[in-house]
Motif scaffolding. Sequence first.
Motif, short mmCIF file in Angstrom:
data_model
loop_
_atom_site.label_atom_id
_atom_site.label_comp_id
_atom_site.label_asym_id
_atom_site.label_seq_id
_atom_site.Cartn_x
_atom_site.Cartn_y
_atom_site.Cartn_z
N ARG A 183 -11.99 -17.61 4.86
CA ARG A 183 -12.06 -16.59 4.20
C ARG A 183 -12.48 -16.29 3.06
O ARG A 183 -12.92 -15.36 3.10
N GLY A 184 -12.01 -17.37 2.00
CA GLY A 184 -12.23 -17.98 1.31
C GLY A 184 -13.78 -18.18 0.60
O GLY A 184 -15.14 -16.51 -0.17
N LEU A 185 -14.13 -18.52 1.43
CA LEU A 185 -16.38 -18.54 1.26
C LEU A 185 -16.82 -16.90 2.13
O LEU A 185 -17.50 -16.25 1.23
N ALA A 186 -15.89 -16.20 3.24
CA ALA A 186 -16.47 -14.70 3.22
C ALA A 186 -15.78 -13.74 2.13
O ALA A 186 -17.13 -12.68 1.34
N ASP A 187 -15.01 -14.00 1.47
CA ASP A 187 -15.02 -13.02 -0.12
C ASP A 187 -16.22 -13.50 -1.09
O ASP A 187 -16.07 -12.40 -1.85
N LEU A 188 -16.12 -14.76 -1.27
CA LEU A 188 -17.62 -14.96 -2.24
C LEU A 188 -18.86 -14.27 -1.90
O LEU A 188 -19.69 -14.15 -2.91
N ILE A 189 -18.39 -14.26 -0.42
CA ILE A 189 -19.96 -13.89 0.04
C ILE A 189 -20.25 -12.63 -0.50
O ILE A 189 -21.36 -11.69 -0.47
N ALA A 190 -19.14 -11.81 -0.15
CA ALA A 190 -19.07 -9.71 -0.41
C ALA A 190 -19.25 -9.83 -1.37
O ALA A 190 -19.77 -9.08 -2.00
N LYS A 191 -18.54 -10.99 -2.98
CA LYS A 191 -18.42 -10.58 -3.72
C LYS A 191 -19.95 -10.40 -4.64
O LYS A 191 -20.08 -10.45 -5.38
N ALA A 192 -21.10 -11.83 -3.41
CA ALA A 192 -22.08 -11.42 -4.20
C ALA A 192 -23.31 -10.75 -4.25
O ALA A 192 -23.95 -10.17 -3.89
N GLY A 193 -21.89 -9.61 -3.25
CA GLY A 193 -23.39 -8.35 -2.95
C GLY A 193 -23.61 -7.77 -1.44
O GLY A 193 -23.92 -7.43 -1.07
N TRP A 194 -23.28 -9.24 -0.73
CA TRP A 194 -23.69 -9.44 1.02
C TRP A 194 -22.62 -8.29 1.02
O TRP A 194 -21.75 -7.98 1.18
N GLN A 195 -23.49 -7.36 2.44
CA GLN A 195 -22.14 -7.08 3.05
C GLN A 195 -21.90 -7.12 4.57
O GLN A 195 -22.49 -8.05 5.56
N ALA A 196 -20.61 -6.82 4.60
CA ALA A 196 -19.62 -6.97 6.13
C ALA A 196 -20.16 -8.60 6.13
O ALA A 196 -20.55 -9.41 7.75
N PRO A 197 -19.72 -9.63 5.55
CA PRO A 197 -19.43 -10.70 6.05
C PRO A 197 -18.96 -11.54 7.16
O PRO A 197 -17.18 -10.61 7.08
N GLU A 198 -19.11 -12.34 7.63
CA GLU A 198 -18.12 -12.94 9.42
C GLU A 198 -18.52 -14.36 9.64
O GLU A 198 -19.46 -14.21 8.65
N TRP A 199 -17.64 -14.82 10.09
CA TRP A 199 -17.91 -16.26 10.39
C TRP A 199 -17.64 -16.27 11.83
O TRP A 199 -16.75 -16.02 12.43
#
Length: 215
Positions: A183-199
């Motif tokens: 979840r922490g990495l998904a939040d970081l990906i979203a913060k960088a401007g990427w959309q709809a991160p999932e894992w």
Amino acid sequence: MFDAVARRYDVTNDVLSLGQDRRWRRDVIAAVAPEPGDLVLDLAAGTGTSSEPFVERGASVVPCDFSLGMLRVGKQARPSLPFTAGDATRLPFADDTFDAVTISFGLRNIVDPLAGLQEMRRVTRPGGRLVVCEFSHPTNPAFRTAYLEYLMKALPAIARAVSSSPDAYVYLAESIRAWPDQRGLADLIAKAGWQAPEWRNLSGGIVALHRATGG
């Protein structure tokens, strides 16, 4: 550090992961789903082992790495690939260049992972794909305890037997232990401007495969 491990890097990874790294690479290719004609940026590509399958799928791939030692070994083994030296926080590519960007087991080695993810977003065209394959947190508490014991005790001992620079694998173990969970990495990906991160968890959460798209 990576220059020092380049010569036996692929062999050492195969031993330390008990062969799982091959399966993880196949999962990355499936997640990127390259189409013929796609242009893919493979960051932290090392010696190019992760890049070859994209070519086999008909895509064009640019293997990029910060370690010149890795690139030299890769170019000797795979001379047809366009290996490129690059700092992930200041990529040497124009905006909106790539259909997909992927990084496997390299994001946590970037001095500023958020800046790296923002640069990946910059060089990816609108609607393009991001795939991050990175060590993560096993979801079963008992398995996580055993895994951490392996990381901190067994992994360095095995590395001393097979690696050209075993001290680098002490860093590897420590960096994995300190890395954010899924979840922490998904939040970081979203913060960088990427959309709809999932894992998706691989090998019980030892590794997580994160995906997102450009806006």
